[in-house]
Design a protein around this motif. Structure first.
Motif, PDB file in Angstrom:
ATOM      1  N   ALA A  56      72.896 172.603 -27.168  1.00  0.00           N
ATOM      2  CA  ALA A  56      74.102 172.521 -27.375  1.00  0.00           C
ATOM      3  C   ALA A  56      74.514 171.631 -25.700  1.00  0.00           C
ATOM      4  CB  ALA A  56      74.214 174.106 -27.074  1.00  0.00           C
ATOM      5  N   LEU A  57      73.908 171.664 -24.877  1.00  0.00           N
ATOM      6  CA  LEU A  57      73.993 171.253 -23.849  1.00  0.00           C
ATOM      7  C   LEU A  57      73.741 169.527 -23.694  1.00  0.00           C
ATOM      8  CD1 LEU A  57      72.338 173.064 -21.190  1.00  0.00           C
ATOM      9  CD2 LEU A  57      74.735 172.957 -21.671  1.00  0.00           C
ATOM     10  N   LEU A  58      73.033 169.175 -24.742  1.00  0.00           N
ATOM     11  CA  LEU A  58      72.517 167.501 -25.190  1.00  0.00           C
ATOM     12  C   LEU A  58      73.640 167.073 -26.968  1.00  0.00           C
ATOM     13  CD1 LEU A  58      68.869 167.600 -26.451  1.00  0.00           C
ATOM     14  CD2 LEU A  58      70.204 166.290 -24.519  1.00  0.00           C
ATOM     15  N   ALA A  59      74.723 167.998 -26.709  1.00  0.00           N
ATOM     16  CA  ALA A  59      75.262 167.656 -27.931  1.00  0.00           C
ATOM     17  C   ALA A  59      76.619 167.533 -27.563  1.00  0.00           C
ATOM     18  CB  ALA A  59      75.709 168.939 -28.779  1.00  0.00           C
ATOM     19  N   LEU A  60      76.749 167.624 -25.795  1.00  0.00           N
ATOM     20  CA  LEU A  60      78.253 168.396 -24.850  1.00  0.00           C
ATOM     21  C   LEU A  60      78.049 166.892 -24.374  1.00  0.00           C
ATOM     22  CD1 LEU A  60      80.506 169.693 -23.611  1.00  0.00           C
ATOM     23  CD2 LEU A  60      78.632 170.541 -21.894  1.00  0.00           C
ATOM     24  N   VAL A  61      77.168 166.722 -23.903  1.00  0.00           N
ATOM     25  CA  VAL A  61      77.002 165.506 -23.101  1.00  0.00           C
ATOM     26  C   VAL A  61      77.356 164.237 -23.727  1.00  0.00           C
ATOM     27  CG1 VAL A  61      75.724 164.072 -22.032  1.00  0.00           C
ATOM     28  CG2 VAL A  61      74.673 165.951 -20.958  1.00  0.00           C
ATOM     29  N   ALA A  62      76.464 163.748 -25.353  1.00  0.00           N
ATOM     30  CA  ALA A  62      76.806 163.502 -25.879  1.00  0.00           C
ATOM     31  C   ALA A  62      78.057 162.950 -26.427  1.00  0.00           C
ATOM     32  CB  ALA A  62      75.645 162.621 -27.511  1.00  0.00           C
ATOM     33  N   GLY A  63      78.667 163.891 -26.852  1.00  0.00           N
ATOM     34  CA  GLY A  63      79.912 163.660 -27.479  1.00  0.00           C
ATOM     35  C   GLY A  63      80.974 163.629 -26.201  1.00  0.00           C
ATOM     36  N   LEU A  64      81.140 164.039 -25.117  1.00  0.00           N
ATOM     37  CA  LEU A  64      82.079 163.901 -23.716  1.00  0.00           C
ATOM     38  C   LEU A  64      81.398 161.858 -23.255  1.00  0.00           C
ATOM     39  CD1 LEU A  64      81.227 166.379 -21.234  1.00  0.00           C
ATOM     40  CD2 LEU A  64      82.957 165.806 -22.882  1.00  0.00           C
ATOM     41  N   PHE A  65      80.052 161.604 -24.108  1.00  0.00           N
ATOM     42  CA  PHE A  65      80.025 159.739 -23.953  1.00  0.00           C
ATOM     43  C   PHE A  65      80.584 159.625 -24.737  1.00  0.00           C
ATOM     44  CE2 PHE A  65      76.739 156.640 -24.167  1.00  0.00           C
ATOM     45  CZ  PHE A  65      77.133 155.753 -23.413  1.00  0.00           C
ATOM     46  N   ALA A  66      80.558 160.007 -26.468  1.00  0.00           N
ATOM     47  CA  ALA A  66      81.042 159.338 -27.507  1.00  0.00           C
ATOM     48  C   ALA A  66      82.476 159.076 -27.163  1.00  0.00           C
ATOM     49  CB  ALA A  66      80.886 159.761 -28.845  1.00  0.00           C
ATOM     50  N   MET A  67      83.030 159.776 -26.850  1.00  0.00           N
ATOM     51  CA  MET A  67      84.831 160.054 -26.860  1.00  0.00           C
ATOM     52  C   MET A  67      84.779 159.366 -25.754  1.00  0.00           C
ATOM     53  SD  MET A  67      85.557 164.055 -27.784  1.00  0.00           S
ATOM     54  CE  MET A  67      84.394 165.354 -26.609  1.00  0.00           C
ATOM     55  N   TRP A  68      84.065 158.963 -24.711  1.00  0.00           N
ATOM     56  CA  TRP A  68      84.565 158.091 -23.968  1.00  0.00           C
ATOM     57  C   TRP A  68      84.429 156.877 -24.284  1.00  0.00           C
ATOM     58  CZ3 TRP A  68      81.413 155.659 -19.848  1.00  0.00           C
ATOM     59  CH2 TRP A  68      81.673 154.758 -19.125  1.00  0.00           C
ATOM     60  N   VAL A  69      83.752 155.643 -24.722  1.00  0.00           N
ATOM     61  CA  VAL A  69      83.333 154.520 -24.813  1.00  0.00           C
ATOM     62  C   VAL A  69      84.154 154.550 -26.425  1.00  0.00           C
ATOM     63  CG1 VAL A  69      81.379 154.441 -23.584  1.00  0.00           C
ATOM     64  CG2 VAL A  69      80.983 155.148 -25.812  1.00  0.00           C
ATOM     65  N   ALA A  70      84.443 155.179 -27.124  1.00  0.00           N
ATOM     66  CA  ALA A  70      84.174 155.555 -28.784  1.00  0.00           C
ATOM     67  C   ALA A  70      86.213 154.546 -28.808  1.00  0.00           C
ATOM     68  CB  ALA A  70      84.922 156.777 -29.914  1.00  0.00           C
ATOM     69  N   PRO A  71      86.407 153.773 -29.634  1.00  0.00           N
ATOM     70  CA  PRO A  71      87.762 152.987 -29.886  1.00  0.00           C
ATOM     71  C   PRO A  71      88.581 153.975 -30.509  1.00  0.00           C
ATOM     72  CG  PRO A  71      85.896 152.264 -31.848  1.00  0.00           C
ATOM     73  CD  PRO A  71      85.143 153.306 -31.011  1.00  0.00           C
ATOM     74  N   ARG A  72      89.578 153.473 -29.626  1.00  0.00           N
ATOM     75  CA  ARG A  72      90.838 154.068 -29.798  1.00  0.00           C
ATOM     76  C   ARG A  72      91.275 153.548 -31.555  1.00  0.00           C
ATOM     77  NH1 ARG A  72      90.222 153.021 -23.816  1.00  0.00           N
ATOM     78  NH2 ARG A  72      90.572 154.850 -22.954  1.00  0.00           N
ATOM     79  N   ARG A  73      92.216 154.418 -31.324  1.00  0.00           N
ATOM     80  CA  ARG A  73      93.259 153.696 -32.838  1.00  0.00           C
ATOM     81  C   ARG A  73      93.570 152.988 -32.794  1.00  0.00           C
ATOM     82  NH1 ARG A  73      95.577 158.125 -36.590  1.00  0.00           N
ATOM     83  NH2 ARG A  73      95.175 156.452 -37.789  1.00  0.00           N
ATOM     84  N   HIS A  74      94.504 152.390 -31.912  1.00  0.00           N
ATOM     85  CA  HIS A  74      94.943 149.987 -31.948  1.00  0.00           C
ATOM     86  C   HIS A  74      93.549 149.594 -32.639  1.00  0.00           C
ATOM     87  CE1 HIS A  74      94.810 150.872 -27.703  1.00  0.00           C
ATOM     88  NE2 HIS A  74      94.373 149.832 -27.029  1.00  0.00           N
ATOM     89  N   GLU A  75      92.391 149.942 -31.244  1.00  0.00           N
ATOM     90  CA  GLU A  75      91.489 149.314 -31.649  1.00  0.00           C
ATOM     91  C   GLU A  75      90.972 149.271 -32.602  1.00  0.00           C
ATOM     92  OE1 GLU A  75      89.906 149.569 -26.490  1.00  0.00           O
ATOM     93  OE2 GLU A  75      89.889 151.337 -28.164  1.00  0.00           O
ATOM     94  N   GLU A  76      91.204 149.813 -33.486  1.00  0.00           N
ATOM     95  CA  GLU A  76      89.981 150.142 -35.063  1.00  0.00           C
ATOM     96  C   GLU A  76      90.674 149.448 -35.058  1.00  0.00           C
ATOM     97  OE1 GLU A  76      89.329 154.047 -36.258  1.00  0.00           O
ATOM     98  OE2 GLU A  76      89.225 155.362 -34.821  1.00  0.00           O
ATOM     99  N   LYS A  77      92.471 149.180 -35.902  1.00  0.00           N
ATOM    100  CA  LYS A  77      93.142 148.787 -36.549  1.00  0.00           C
ATOM    101  C   LYS A  77      92.570 146.743 -36.356  1.00  0.00           C
ATOM    102  CE  LYS A  77      96.425 151.292 -36.788  1.00  0.00           C
ATOM    103  NZ  LYS A  77      98.043 151.755 -36.794  1.00  0.00           N
ATOM    104  N   VAL A  78      92.518 146.701 -35.395  1.00  0.00           N
ATOM    105  CA  VAL A  78      92.262 145.392 -34.736  1.00  0.00           C
ATOM    106  C   VAL A  78      90.667 144.467 -35.094  1.00  0.00           C
ATOM    107  CG1 VAL A  78      91.296 143.589 -33.037  1.00  0.00           C
ATOM    108  CG2 VAL A  78      93.341 145.276 -32.996  1.00  0.00           C
ATOM    109  N   HIS A  79      89.682 145.760 -35.028  1.00  0.00           N
ATOM    110  CA  HIS A  79      88.362 145.736 -35.658  1.00  0.00           C
ATOM    111  C   HIS A  79      88.587 145.347 -37.258  1.00  0.00           C
ATOM    112  CE1 HIS A  79      86.443 147.520 -31.972  1.00  0.00           C
ATOM    113  NE2 HIS A  79      86.721 146.502 -31.768  1.00  0.00           N
ATOM    114  N   GLU A  80      89.261 146.482 -38.039  1.00  0.00           N
ATOM    115  CA  GLU A  80      89.707 146.460 -39.092  1.00  0.00           C
ATOM    116  C   GLU A  80      89.679 145.206 -40.007  1.00  0.00           C
ATOM    117  OE1 GLU A  80      91.410 149.827 -40.368  1.00  0.00           O
ATOM    118  OE2 GLU A  80      89.558 151.475 -39.946  1.00  0.00           O
ATOM    119  N   GLU A  81      90.596 144.043 -39.451  1.00  0.00           N
ATOM    120  CA  GLU A  81      91.701 143.102 -39.817  1.00  0.00           C
ATOM    121  C   GLU A  81      91.042 141.906 -39.422  1.00  0.00           C
ATOM    122  OE1 GLU A  81      95.067 143.852 -37.175  1.00  0.00           O
ATOM    123  OE2 GLU A  81      96.352 145.228 -38.884  1.00  0.00           O
TER     124      GLU A  81
END
Length: 326
Positions: free
Chosen positions: A172-197
């Motif tokens: 559970a603690l590992l999942a918390l750390v991984a989740g916070l890291f992923a949310m910190w670096v994951a593309p934002r909505r507008h960045e995802e659209k740029v990638h898709e195009e």
């Protein structure tokens, strides 16, 4: 440019870490922990096995969820939801006293597996890297390494605490750390659209995908090949889920120690991790159907080895067969 390059690899690291954690805490290690849980809580193996069944069913059915939530909330929102579900599932496993709570926990972990692993991972990584097959091979390799770590982390936890509940708390603690890291670096909505195009930097060889670059979902569903692929993947998941859920107990009943059974699962996951990377490279050169045929043949041989194994010679046949099949 340098910042964009570093961000790309941070995203790859975050997606891989999420896959690593959920792989280690879900299919790979549950079968190793179950004998202790069954003995401590006086469950039957029918009850314990049903939890593994729910884990697989929830993972399969919930695979539709990230496809919807990515469109609705973006990758970041999907990963946040998946991480929260994963943490809740691990915590329920840690505090369970009843079969019912255990079944809810395995169901949540199955849903989380779908939400944080292959669907969001492939969605993001195919829009970030040039050699898609190679990078996906690397991604699956790092995810499979979670299956190597999970059983060994359980045995380490057993040596240190002799308490399977602390194992689930740790995940559970590992999942918390991984989740916070992923949310910190994951593309934002507008960045995802740029990638898709944006087009890929280097398109895959047309002959590798036989020119089918613009297929819609409707057109894919109308082909018999789609159902062959689904059938092959479903068959593999059925075998993989069954062997990981009952393999250790099966070997114990055939005179193999629990430690050796857990070690076998870790080595199989290590072989799978290495072959996944090689398979990613091969995917640039060899047609997918040939990889699929090789996979199913290897899984068949490996499953037979586990069915009749009473020691390491046939356990190695399982390790190599199912490891390659992954």
């Amino acid at each position: 440019m340098a910042d964009a390059y570093a961000r790309r690899w941070l995203i790859f690291g975050a997606m891989s870490l999420m896959f690593f954690v959920v792989s280690g805490g879900a299919f790979a290690s549950l079968g190793v922990v179950l004998p202790a849980m069954v003995q401590d809580l006086s469950w039957s193996w029918a009850e314990a096995g049903f939890g593994y069944t729910l884990l697989g069913i929830a993972c399969g059915i919930a695979s539709f969820m990230p496809a919807y939530t990515i469109r609705k909330f973006g990758v970041r929102g999907t990963l946040a939801m998946g991480a929260a579900i994963m943490i809740a599932g691990f915590l329920l496993m840690a505090v369970t006293q009843t079969v019912q709570l255990y079944l809810v926990g395995t169901t949540l972990i199955g849903i989380a597996f779908a939400c944080v692993s292959t669907v969001p991972g492939t969605h993001v990584l195919t829009n970030l890297f040039t050699n898609r097959s190679t990078m996906l091979g690397a991604y699956f390799t790092l995810g499979a390494l979670g299956g190597v770590a999970g059983p060994q982390l359980y045995h380490l936890n057993d040596i240190l605490t002799q308490n399977w509940r602390t194992y689930w708390i740790g995940f559970a603690l590992l999942a918390l750390v991984a989740g916070l890291f992923a949310m910190w670096v994951a593309p934002r909505r507008h960045e995802e659209k740029v990638h898709e195009e944006a087009p890929p930097e280097v398109a895959s060889a047309p002959e590798m995908i036989e020119g089918l670059k613009d297929w819609t979902v409707r057109r894919a569903l109308a082909t018999p090949q789609y159902y062959v692929i689904v059938g092959g993947y479903t068959s593999f998941l059925l075998v993989n889920t069954t062997t990981h859920g009952f393999g250790v107990q099966h070997l114990i009943e055939r005179g193999v120690s629990a430690v050796d059974g857990g070690l076998m699962m870790s080595i199989e996951a290590l072989v799978a991790a290495l072959v996944a990377f090689v398979g990613g490279i091969m995917g640039e050169k060899i047609k997918p159907k040939m990889l699929m045929i090789l996979s199913l043949f290897s899984v068949t041989i490996g499953s037979w080895g586990l069915a009749v194994a009473t020691g390491w010679p046939l356990m190695w046949l399982y390790i190599i067969g199912v490891g390659i099949g992954f």
